[in-house]
Structure formats: C-alpha cells, structure tokens
Design an enzyme around this catalytic site. Structure first.
Site, short mmCIF file in Angstrom:
data_model
loop_
_atom_site.label_atom_id
_atom_site.label_comp_id
_atom_site.label_asym_id
_atom_site.label_seq_id
_atom_site.Cartn_x
_atom_site.Cartn_y
_atom_site.Cartn_z
N SER A 122 0.82 -1.20 0.00
CA SER A 122 0.00 0.00 0.00
C SER A 122 0.86 1.26 0.00
O SER A 122 0.65 2.19 -0.80
CB SER A 122 -0.93 0.01 1.22
OG SER A 122 -1.85 -1.05 1.18
N ARG A 171 0.44 8.83 4.97
CA ARG A 171 -0.54 8.20 5.87
C ARG A 171 -1.94 8.75 5.68
O ARG A 171 -2.92 8.02 5.81
CB ARG A 171 -0.09 8.35 7.33
CG ARG A 171 0.97 7.34 7.73
CD ARG A 171 1.10 7.21 9.23
NE ARG A 171 1.89 6.04 9.57
CZ ARG A 171 1.39 4.85 9.84
NH1 ARG A 171 0.09 4.66 9.80
NH2 ARG A 171 2.17 3.84 10.14
N HIS A 204 -3.23 7.06 2.72
CA HIS A 204 -3.55 5.67 3.10
C HIS A 204 -4.88 5.60 3.83
O HIS A 204 -5.66 4.65 3.65
CB HIS A 204 -2.42 5.12 3.98
CG HIS A 204 -2.56 3.68 4.32
ND1 HIS A 204 -2.89 3.23 5.57
CD2 HIS A 204 -2.41 2.58 3.55
CE1 HIS A 204 -2.92 1.92 5.57
NE2 HIS A 204 -2.64 1.48 4.36
#
Length: 221
Positions: free
Chosen positions: A24, A47, A50
């Site tokens: 990812s 992040r 994500h």
C-alpha cells in the site's frame, strides 16, 4: 467447541498483513506527488492518503512549515491529544504514541448537551469548550465537525490557551471548506500563528485525521 475453518479460496488476493501494508505504501509513493509540501511532511501525507484512498489528496493538503516538528515535540513531551470525535480518538494507534499521551474526546461528557442547548450550537462545538484546561501545548485533532473547528478558532480569538498544533480536517458539505479556510487564514488575519495541517474543500474525516496523528506520533512508517 466449534473449530473454525477457513473457507475455500475463490479469489486471488494478497492476505498477508505486512505485505499489504508495505505494498500500500509503495503504491502511494509511486502514484502520489509531494511537491510543495515541507520535506518532513511526506510521511504525514502518505498516511493521510492511506487513510482516505485518495492519491490526489496532496493537491488540497496544506501543511504549516512548523507543523511536523511542533507536533512531534509536543507529543514527545507528553502533550494530550484533543479529539472532536470518538472515531478520531479510537483511530489513534496507542503503540505509536511516544509518551503514553492521553487521547481525549469530551463529546459524551454529561455537561455537553446543556451547553449545546444553551448556546444553540452542536454538541461537537460545545465539547470543544471543555478542552480549555488541557489546551495549552496540546495537539488538536478535528476530523468530523466544522462547528468544532470554528468554535476552537473563536476560543483562540477570545484569548484561549494556544495548542502546539492543529489537525483541522472536518468533512462535509456545510461549513467544512469555510472552517478550514478560516484556519489557514488565522495567522494572516488575526496574528495567531499555530502550526496546522488541513485539507482544502469538503474532504476530510476521522480516518484521515487519525492517520495524520499516527504519522506525527512516530516518524517511522
């Protein structure tokens, strides 16, 4: 006692947690652009992408040049994290916190309904007023309610203690974009320069905000 068995494999997919995690982040770094962000904010952006699944998030991401060092220093010194929503608070990975920091949300405090009623505002906004005794030097995380961010800014304009950093990413169609614009304009319009990160427009949310907190809590991905 029933013994659970895994169903037969019908699909071809990756199911190793560590491999999923690594793949990812590799995909994000391959597809996203980080131009224009402070160098130390790349992990923060990764992040947040994500947590949202949106590689174009960087186009709307605004990060104050001192946000990352200010937030990390505060957390390492034991600063509390003040959240507008329980979903933000529960999204924080406790093992990443550098000083067993308190992660606080006052939305369910028994004083909140009466305050919201008396002030004719939302419970989320009313709960922000209960932050004041812990606000100085805290890390603020607003990922749900635009009214909470507006209320915090109004408290600061009225002389409330200043937090070390603000993650202001409320989501929605009413007030979200406007509250985040007010955050980005706070220093220029009112001389209150608090490091912040925000996402322009309607995008935001609890997952995105807790992902940002997890990035600030620990540099390692």
């Amino acid at each position: 006692m029933n013994v659970l068995g895994r169903p037969r494999r019908h699909y071809d997919y990756l199911d190793n947690g560590q491999e999923i995690y690594a793949d990812s982040f590799a995909t994000i770094r391959r597809e996203a652009r980080f131009d224009g962000l402070p160098a130390e904010a790349e992990t923060l952006a990764v992040r947040m992408i994500h947590g949202s699944g949106q590689v174009d998030l960087v186009d709307d991401l605004v990060v104050h040049p001192r946000l990352v060092p200010a937030a990390r220093q505060a957390l390492e010194a034991g600063a509390p994290i003040l959240c507008d929503a329980t979903m933000v608070a529960t999204g924080v990975t406790a093992s990443r916190l550098p000083a067993r920091n308190d992660v606080l949300c006052f939305l369910n405090d028994p004083r909140v309904p009466a305050l919201a009623r008396d002030w004719s505002t939302t419970r989320s906004a009313a709960a922000v007023s209960l932050w004041e005794p812990r606000l100085a030097g805290a890390v603020v995380a607003i990922g749900n309610a635009p009214t909470a961010l507006f209320h915090l800014l109004e408290m600061l304009l009225d002389g409330a203690p200043r937090p070390a950093a603000i993650l202001g990413c409320p989501v929605g169609f009413v007030g979200a974009a406007e509250s985040k614009q007010a955050l980005t304009d706070l220093a220029a319009d009112h001389g209150i320069d608090v490091p912040y990160a925000t996402v322009r427009g309607r995008r935001g949310g609890s997952a995105m905000t807790s992902s940002a907190l997890n990035a600030l809590a620990q540099e390692a991905e």
